[in-house]
Design a protein around this motif. Structure first.
Motif, PDB file in Angstrom:
ATOM      1  N   ASN A  20       0.826  -1.212   0.000  1.00 36.70           N
ATOM      2  CA  ASN A  20       0.000   0.000   0.000  1.00 36.70           C
ATOM      3  C   ASN A  20       0.857   1.257   0.000  1.00 36.70           C
ATOM      4  N   PHE A  21       1.935   1.239   0.753  1.00 36.48           N
ATOM      5  CA  PHE A  21       2.850   2.383   0.776  1.00 36.48           C
ATOM      6  C   PHE A  21       3.424   2.635  -0.620  1.00 36.48           C
ATOM      7  N   PHE A  22       3.914   1.571  -1.257  1.00 40.25           N
ATOM      8  CA  PHE A  22       4.497   1.722  -2.594  1.00 40.25           C
ATOM      9  C   PHE A  22       3.445   2.173  -3.602  1.00 40.25           C
ATOM     10  N   LYS A  23       2.229   1.666  -3.471  1.00 39.28           N
ATOM     11  CA  LYS A  23       1.153   2.057  -4.377  1.00 39.28           C
ATOM     12  C   LYS A  23       0.852   3.548  -4.244  1.00 39.28           C
ATOM     13  N   ASN A  34      12.820 -20.026  -5.781  1.00 38.46           N
ATOM     14  CA  ASN A  34      11.606 -19.634  -5.057  1.00 38.46           C
ATOM     15  C   ASN A  34      11.524 -18.121  -4.850  1.00 38.46           C
ATOM     16  N   ASN A  35      12.186 -17.375  -5.717  1.00 44.25           N
ATOM     17  CA  ASN A  35      12.173 -15.903  -5.741  1.00 44.25           C
ATOM     18  C   ASN A  35      12.963 -15.243  -4.607  1.00 44.25           C
ATOM     19  N   PHE A  36      13.881 -15.961  -4.013  1.00 41.76           N
ATOM     20  CA  PHE A  36      14.820 -15.354  -3.068  1.00 41.76           C
ATOM     21  C   PHE A  36      16.027 -14.917  -3.896  1.00 41.76           C
ATOM     22  N   LYS A  37      15.953 -13.692  -4.383  1.00 41.86           N
ATOM     23  CA  LYS A  37      16.965 -13.195  -5.325  1.00 41.86           C
ATOM     24  C   LYS A  37      18.170 -12.585  -4.620  1.00 41.86           C
ATOM     25  N   PHE A  38      18.027 -12.309  -3.337  1.00 40.65           N
ATOM     26  CA  PHE A  38      19.121 -11.761  -2.542  1.00 40.65           C
ATOM     27  C   PHE A  38      19.384 -12.734  -1.402  1.00 40.65           C
ATOM     28  N   LEU A  39      20.608 -13.218  -1.329  1.00 35.04           N
ATOM     29  CA  LEU A  39      20.978 -14.204  -0.323  1.00 35.04           C
ATOM     30  C   LEU A  39      21.976 -13.569   0.645  1.00 35.04           C
ATOM     31  N   LYS A  40      21.539 -13.342   1.867  1.00 29.30           N
ATOM     32  CA  LYS A  40      22.356 -12.627   2.845  1.00 29.30           C
ATOM     33  C   LYS A  40      23.294 -13.596   3.561  1.00 29.30           C
ATOM     34  N   TYR A  66      12.288 -11.750  -2.689  1.00 30.33           N
ATOM     35  CA  TYR A  66      12.649 -11.898  -1.278  1.00 30.33           C
ATOM     36  C   TYR A  66      14.151 -11.757  -1.100  1.00 30.33           C
ATOM     37  N   GLU A  67      14.523 -11.343   0.078  1.00 35.13           N
ATOM     38  CA  GLU A  67      15.908 -11.456   0.530  1.00 35.13           C
ATOM     39  C   GLU A  67      15.896 -12.514   1.617  1.00 35.13           C
ATOM     40  N   ALA A  68      16.714 -13.529   1.445  1.00 30.39           N
ATOM     41  CA  ALA A  68      16.788 -14.617   2.426  1.00 30.39           C
ATOM     42  C   ALA A  68      17.826 -14.275   3.479  1.00 30.39           C
ATOM     43  N   HIS A  69      17.382 -14.216   4.696  1.00 35.00           N
ATOM     44  CA  HIS A  69      18.255 -13.903   5.836  1.00 35.00           C
ATOM     45  C   HIS A  69      18.940 -15.191   6.295  1.00 35.00           C
ATOM     46  N   SER A  70      20.197 -15.086   6.705  1.00 34.08           N
ATOM     47  CA  SER A  70      20.960 -16.202   7.295  1.00 34.08           C
ATOM     48  C   SER A  70      21.215 -17.355   6.334  1.00 34.08           C
ATOM     49  N   CYS A  71      21.781 -17.055   5.184  1.00 32.26           N
ATOM     50  CA  CYS A  71      22.123 -18.089   4.206  1.00 32.26           C
ATOM     51  C   CYS A  71      23.491 -18.717   4.458  1.00 32.26           C
ATOM     52  N   ASP A  72      24.160 -18.277   5.490  1.00 27.77           N
ATOM     53  CA  ASP A  72      25.497 -18.777   5.790  1.00 27.77           C
ATOM     54  C   ASP A  72      25.512 -20.298   5.897  1.00 27.77           C
ATOM     55  N   TYR A  73      26.577 -20.895   5.325  1.00 29.16           N
ATOM     56  CA  TYR A  73      26.886 -22.318   5.429  1.00 29.16           C
ATOM     57  C   TYR A  73      25.924 -23.236   4.670  1.00 29.16           C
ATOM     58  N   GLN A  74      24.996 -22.689   3.898  1.00 31.80           N
ATOM     59  CA  GLN A  74      24.105 -23.526   3.088  1.00 31.80           C
ATOM     60  C   GLN A  74      24.873 -24.017   1.857  1.00 31.80           C
ATOM     61  N   ASN A  75      24.529 -25.188   1.372  1.00 27.45           N
ATOM     62  CA  ASN A  75      25.203 -25.696   0.179  1.00 27.45           C
ATOM     63  C   ASN A  75      24.586 -25.082  -1.088  1.00 27.45           C
ATOM     64  N   LYS A 105       6.704   1.630  -8.930  1.00 28.08           N
ATOM     65  CA  LYS A 105       6.333   0.530  -9.817  1.00 28.08           C
ATOM     66  C   LYS A 105       7.407  -0.559  -9.932  1.00 28.08           C
ATOM     67  N   LYS A 106       8.563  -0.330  -9.368  1.00 30.41           N
ATOM     68  CA  LYS A 106       9.653  -1.292  -9.505  1.00 30.41           C
ATOM     69  C   LYS A 106       9.515  -2.400  -8.469  1.00 30.41           C
ATOM     70  N   LYS A 107      10.172  -3.506  -8.770  1.00 26.33           N
ATOM     71  CA  LYS A 107      10.169  -4.608  -7.815  1.00 26.33           C
ATOM     72  C   LYS A 107      10.995  -4.231  -6.589  1.00 26.33           C
ATOM     73  N   PHE A 108      10.653  -4.819  -5.488  1.00 31.16           N
ATOM     74  CA  PHE A 108      11.414  -4.611  -4.258  1.00 31.16           C
ATOM     75  C   PHE A 108      11.671  -5.969  -3.631  1.00 31.16           C
ATOM     76  N   ALA A 109      12.577  -6.001  -2.675  1.00 31.26           N
ATOM     77  CA  ALA A 109      12.904  -7.246  -1.969  1.00 31.26           C
ATOM     78  C   ALA A 109      12.380  -7.161  -0.548  1.00 31.26           C
ATOM     79  N   TYR A 110      11.681  -8.182  -0.163  1.00 27.87           N
ATOM     80  CA  TYR A 110      11.101  -8.296   1.172  1.00 27.87           C
ATOM     81  C   TYR A 110      11.955  -9.299   1.953  1.00 27.87           C
ATOM     82  N   VAL A 111      12.474  -8.900   3.096  1.00 30.65           N
ATOM     83  CA  VAL A 111      13.402  -9.737   3.867  1.00 30.65           C
ATOM     84  C   VAL A 111      12.628 -10.678   4.776  1.00 30.65           C
ATOM     85  N   ILE A 112      12.903 -11.970   4.615  1.00 30.95           N
ATOM     86  CA  ILE A 112      12.335 -12.955   5.538  1.00 30.95           C
ATOM     87  C   ILE A 112      13.374 -14.017   5.864  1.00 30.95           C
TER      88      ILE A 112
END
Length: 180
Positions: free
Chosen positions: A11-14, A78-84, A59-68, A19-26
């Protein structure tokens, strides 16, 4: 909670005509400790992917450390385009510095004493690690822990000075012969 918070952002962006895509951190059901790695449950992420496809965001995926690599690829699919990542990178940075110090100790008279200096600083000021380690952690736990709280001490003056000595020593080596 996810739906409620997401709708606030949408709603805020609307309202701002954004109009651009954004990343939601989960946090996509994965985490790590010093001795345990929790991998994502991809079956549970399908509904998140559907929502991001429908509403046009990533999405931005939080805590991707040590994943293979397979798990990281699954996140991206699954649309997690940013891996933290963070502690994993600095953990291996610390390990590299301490390996260089092992070389330094065998070759040089003037040593950096990097590990000793860093541990002294950590013991003097425990605010960055007290909530993460045992009450009286060993030097090994402080300096070799995948949570990598040591990273908060690299910029302290005494530690920086030790790193400069180590760097000078290591950079002056022209040839190393490894014994078999």
């Amino acid at each position: 909670e996810f739906e409620k918070e997401l709708n606030i952002y949408l709603n805020f962006f609307k309202k701002k005509f954004y109009k651009k895509k954004f990343a939601y951190v989960i946090e996509p059901s994965m985490n790590f400790t010093n001795n345990k790695l929790t991998v994502p449950k991809f079956s549970k992420l399908k509904k998140f992917k559907a929502k991001s496809d429908e509403k046009n965001f990533f999405y931005e995926a939080h805590s991707c450390d040590y994943q293979n690599i397979k798990n990281l690829r699954g996140l991206v699919q699954n649309n997690f385009k940013f891996l933290k990542v963070g502690p994993e990178l600095t953990y291996f940075y610390s390990k590299a510095l301490f390996r260089m110090e092992e070389i330094e100790k065998k070759i040089f008279k003037k040593k950096s004493n990097l590990k000793v200096r860093t541990l002294e600083e950590m013991r003097k000021n425990n605010k960055y690690w007290i909530d993460y380690y045992s009450n009286n952690p060993s030097d090994n736990e402080l300096s070799n822990n995948k949570l990598d709280r040591i990273r908060y001490y690299w910029d302290l003056k005494r530690v920086q000075n030790a790193k400069k000595i180590l760097e000078k020593n290591i950079n002056s080596i022209s040839k190393i012969t490894l014994k078999k």
